[in-house]
Design a protein around this motif. Structure first.
Motif, PDB file in Angstrom:
ATOM      1  N   PRO A  32       0.834  -1.202   0.000  1.00  0.00           N
ATOM      2  CA  PRO A  32       0.000   0.000   0.000  1.00  0.00           C
ATOM      3  C   PRO A  32       0.871   1.256   0.000  1.00  0.00           C
ATOM      4  O   PRO A  32       2.039   1.212   0.402  1.00  0.00           O
ATOM      5  N   THR A  33       0.307   2.359  -0.454  1.00  0.00           N
ATOM      6  CA  THR A  33       1.014   3.645  -0.437  1.00  0.00           C
ATOM      7  C   THR A  33       0.178   4.656   0.335  1.00  0.00           C
ATOM      8  O   THR A  33      -1.048   4.559   0.392  1.00  0.00           O
ATOM      9  N   THR A  55      -3.270   4.170  -1.809  1.00  0.00           N
ATOM     10  CA  THR A  55      -3.469   3.161  -2.848  1.00  0.00           C
ATOM     11  C   THR A  55      -3.282   1.805  -2.184  1.00  0.00           C
ATOM     12  O   THR A  55      -2.298   1.588  -1.475  1.00  0.00           O
ATOM     13  N   CYS A  56      -4.246   0.909  -2.389  1.00  0.00           N
ATOM     14  CA  CYS A  56      -4.136  -0.451  -1.879  1.00  0.00           C
ATOM     15  C   CYS A  56      -4.907  -1.375  -2.815  1.00  0.00           C
ATOM     16  O   CYS A  56      -5.783  -0.923  -3.560  1.00  0.00           O
ATOM     17  N   ASP A  57      -4.551  -2.650  -2.783  1.00  0.00           N
ATOM     18  CA  ASP A  57      -5.091  -3.620  -3.730  1.00  0.00           C
ATOM     19  C   ASP A  57      -6.603  -3.764  -3.638  1.00  0.00           C
ATOM     20  O   ASP A  57      -7.159  -3.833  -2.532  1.00  0.00           O
ATOM     21  N   GLU A  58      -7.234  -3.832  -4.794  1.00  0.00           N
ATOM     22  CA  GLU A  58      -8.676  -4.067  -4.863  1.00  0.00           C
ATOM     23  C   GLU A  58      -9.007  -5.372  -4.145  1.00  0.00           C
ATOM     24  O   GLU A  58      -8.270  -6.347  -4.244  1.00  0.00           O
ATOM     25  N   CYS A  89     -10.592  -0.987  -0.421  1.00  0.00           N
ATOM     26  CA  CYS A  89      -9.581  -0.581  -1.387  1.00  0.00           C
ATOM     27  C   CYS A  89     -10.097  -0.830  -2.802  1.00  0.00           C
ATOM     28  O   CYS A  89     -10.824  -1.794  -3.050  1.00  0.00           O
ATOM     29  N   THR A  90      -9.693   0.029  -3.725  1.00  0.00           N
ATOM     30  CA  THR A  90     -10.134  -0.085  -5.115  1.00  0.00           C
ATOM     31  C   THR A  90      -9.006  -0.450  -6.068  1.00  0.00           C
ATOM     32  O   THR A  90      -9.253  -0.712  -7.229  1.00  0.00           O
ATOM     33  N   GLY A  91      -7.770  -0.424  -5.587  1.00  0.00           N
ATOM     34  CA  GLY A  91      -6.635  -0.620  -6.479  1.00  0.00           C
ATOM     35  C   GLY A  91      -6.215   0.678  -7.149  1.00  0.00           C
ATOM     36  O   GLY A  91      -5.211   0.726  -7.849  1.00  0.00           O
ATOM     37  N   GLN A  92      -6.989   1.735  -6.954  1.00  0.00           N
ATOM     38  CA  GLN A  92      -6.705   3.057  -7.528  1.00  0.00           C
ATOM     39  C   GLN A  92      -6.323   4.024  -6.414  1.00  0.00           C
ATOM     40  O   GLN A  92      -6.523   3.736  -5.244  1.00  0.00           O
ATOM     41  N   VAL A  93      -5.826   5.183  -6.799  1.00  0.00           N
ATOM     42  CA  VAL A  93      -5.529   6.231  -5.820  1.00  0.00           C
ATOM     43  C   VAL A  93      -6.850   6.703  -5.229  1.00  0.00           C
ATOM     44  O   VAL A  93      -7.780   7.034  -5.964  1.00  0.00           O
ATOM     45  N   GLN A  94      -6.951   6.698  -3.904  1.00  0.00           N
ATOM     46  CA  GLN A  94      -8.170   7.112  -3.216  1.00  0.00           C
ATOM     47  C   GLN A  94      -7.891   8.326  -2.351  1.00  0.00           C
ATOM     48  O   GLN A  94      -7.147   8.240  -1.373  1.00  0.00           O
TER      49      GLN A  94
END
Length: 141
Positions: A32-33, A55-58, A89-94
């Motif tokens: 994750p970031t 950012t974290c894995d969907e 988490c969506t896998g995209q920048v949130q």
């Protein structure tokens, strides 16, 4: 059956299930970031609003924990994320934000530098990964 054909058949019978298991293994999860965007004073120092992106894995869920501490004359202003903040988490920048109230036993926050310690735990299951932000931030109006 000739010996070489039996040997080939036996090797194939042993190796084929292993190949299926290897190909079915899940892809390694990306770490994750966490990036702090801004820290803004709210309600005359009764708290701060922390804006950040994660950012974290969907398919994972994540939670945020953390504190902010600031020198305020001969007192200390500090606050903690009031409860675990969970999201999917969506896998995209949130882009996310959280309100951190000042501890009522301490001083109110003011504009200027503060120490921010944040941890995001991203959990695709029982095994969580974490990312930390330990930095001096500037509280702005």
């Amino acid at each position: 059956m000739p010996r070489t054909r039996r040997l080939s058949a036996m090797i194939l019978a042993l190796v084929l299930p292993l190949l299926v298991l290897v190909s079915a293994a899940p892809a390694a999860a990306a770490a994750p970031t966490l990036k702090i965007e801004s820290v803004t004073l709210v309600a005359k120092g009764a708290g701060v609003r922390l804006d950040f992106v994660v950012t974290c894995d969907e398919g994972s869920y994540a939670d945020l924990r953390g504190t902010i501490t600031q020198a305020a004359g001969n007192r200390i202003a500090n606050g903690s994320v009031p409860e675990w903040r969970l999201w999917d988490c969506t896998g995209q920048v949130q882009p996310l934000s959280v309100l951190i109230p000042a501890d009522v036993a301490g001083a109110p926050f003011h504009t200027g530098e503060a120490l921010l310690l944040m941890v995001v735990y991203a959990c695709p299951g029982a095994n969580c990964e974490e990312v930390r932000a330990e930095e001096v931030v500037r509280i702005v109006r």
